[in-house]
Design an enzyme around this catalytic site. Structure first.
Site, PDB file in Angstrom:
ATOM      1  N   ASP A 128       0.660  -1.082   0.096  1.00 42.48           N
ATOM      2  CA  ASP A 128       0.152  -0.284  -0.158  1.00 42.48           C
ATOM      3  C   ASP A 128       1.106   1.473   0.105  1.00 42.48           C
ATOM      4  OD1 ASP A 128       0.659  -0.893   3.146  1.00 42.48           O
ATOM      5  OD2 ASP A 128      -0.830   0.803   3.216  1.00 42.48           O
TER       6      ASP A 128
ATOM      7  N   GLU B 184       0.344  -0.481   6.412  1.00 49.52           N
ATOM      8  CA  GLU B 184       0.697  -0.058   6.504  1.00 49.52           C
ATOM      9  C   GLU B 184       0.894   1.157   6.769  1.00 49.52           C
ATOM     10  OE1 GLU B 184       4.998   1.453   7.563  1.00 49.52           O
ATOM     11  OE2 GLU B 184       3.738   2.120   5.986  1.00 49.52           O
TER      12      GLU B 184
END
Length: 383
Positions: free
Chosen positions: A75, A141
């Site tokens: 991500d 994250e």
């Protein structure tokens, strides 16, 4: 035999997946396809809970026993003003020896480097190499980190599967590739201070209580002296006021309340609990009517220098000719969760353009990081 994986090509393909948290954009599908072709067993692990977006994760493993784990995230943060970029943020454009795109350094580039290094390692050693290798790749994250690494680790515990050591591929390098290995991180505490007063006319202050006049000395009590002087592995802790808000549109009204937000990045001389007590002690001494909301992103931690940091440092030195420093600077990372399960250290690309417009990585650094990760695997699984 299939052609060896090319780090730059894989990094390009990952960048072209628009995986802004919590979206996946096809990044995990791509990695699963590549890893299964290398002989890995892959598990897709979607997690969700009320109040947080559902997130997909990938855990891949090959070999027997406790694994050497590479941890990372596909991500990425939003691109911001796309018009300010000189390249398509999700185009993976190569220009003048640089690869451009969101996630190039944080951290799709290092994922590509590790997978390409794995390809080379397995070609040299074969599928039976005297141990196990795993990849823990999350899509959570850069977000609230609720449905990502923490829950994958819980899933591993439920399966009685353990990690022997973990390398996190965050962009740790400062001025040149490999100049720093992170062996810990500072904790992060966010505070929202609300001070209540009595609203009134500015011409009649005796009939009111100005919350700003209470807030200012309260903030001074927090920032007036350093929290500490740091230590051998950590810089000094830092409290930074990030905003002061009143929302008062006129100049002749004393407001009813005032707010201030702050962040503390703290070393291992503190915990969030000791800081919570310190904050209330300082604030209560000023005698104002206040509330303090606290949110902790992570505690400080240190994995002292030892076999893992020696392994990473040696690999960097063999490839670049220079030994890295061991540090704890920067923001939080998922290493804060992993450190409770295995020794962990972080090593990755230059962080200069992370989260910025025109995020980019040099092709030379991508190829050199692949060599470093290959040297790490060779060293860890040395016959």
């Amino acid at each position: 035999m299939p052609a060896a994986l090319d780090t730059v090509d894989l990094a390009q393909r990952l960048i072209r997946c628009p995986s802004v948290t919590p979206a996946d954009g096809g990044a995990l599908d791509l990695l699963q396809e590549v890893l299964e072709a290398l002989g890995f067993t892959c598990h897709r692990l979607p997690f969700s809970e009320p109040g947080a977006a559902a997130v997909d994760n990938l855990y891949a493993r090959i070999g027997q026993g406790a694994s050497f784990c590479f941890a990372g995230h596909t991500d990425v943060v939003p691109v911001g003003d796309a018009a300010a970029w000189s390249a398509d943020p999700f185009g993976g454009e190569l220009r003048d020896g640089w690869l451009y795109g969101r996630g190039a350094v944080d951290m799709k580039g290092s994922i590509a480097a590790f997978v390409a290094a794995l390809d080379g390692f397995l070609a040299r050693r074969g599928p039976v190499f005297g141990g196990a290798i795993s990849l823990l790749i999350t899509g959570d994250e850069e977000g609230v980190a609720v449905n990502g690494t923490r829950k994958v680790l819980q899933w591993l515990d439920q399966r009685d599967e353990s990690l022997a050591a973990c390398l996190v591929g965050e962009p740790t390098s400062d001025r040149r590739l490999g100049d720093m290995v992170k062996i810990g991180r500072r904790g992060s505490l966010n505070g929202l201070l609300t001070v209540r007063g009595t609203q009134g006319h500015t011409a009649y202050p005796q009939l009111a209580r100005n919350p700003l006049h209470d807030l200012v000395p309260m903030l001074q009590a927090l920032i007036g002296e350093p929290l500490d002087q740091g230590n051998a592995h950590f810089p000094p802790s830092s409290l930074q006021v990030t905003t002061v808000d009143v929302g008062n549109p006129v100049s002749n009204v004393i407001p009813a309340q005032a707010r201030a937000a702050f962040n503390i990045r703290f070393n291992d001389r503190h915990t969030s609990d000791t800081l919570r007590s310190w904050l209330h002690e300082r604030l209560a001494a000023k005698g104002a009517d206040y509330d303090l909301e606290i949110r902790v992103s992570g505690e400080s931690f240190l994995c002292p220098p030892g076999p893992l940091s020696d392994l990473l440092s040696g690999a960097v030195e063999r490839v670049t000719g220079a030994r890295p420093a061991l540090g704890t600077t920067g923001g939080t990372s998922d290493a804060r969760f992993i450190k409770d399960h295995a020794p962990v250290a972080e090593l990755g690309l230059l962080n200069a353009t992370a989260h910025k417009v025109d995020e980019r990585v040099s092709v030379t650094d991508l190829k050199q990081l692949t060599e470093i990760y290959g040297a790490v695997l060779d060293g860890y699984f040395a016959p």
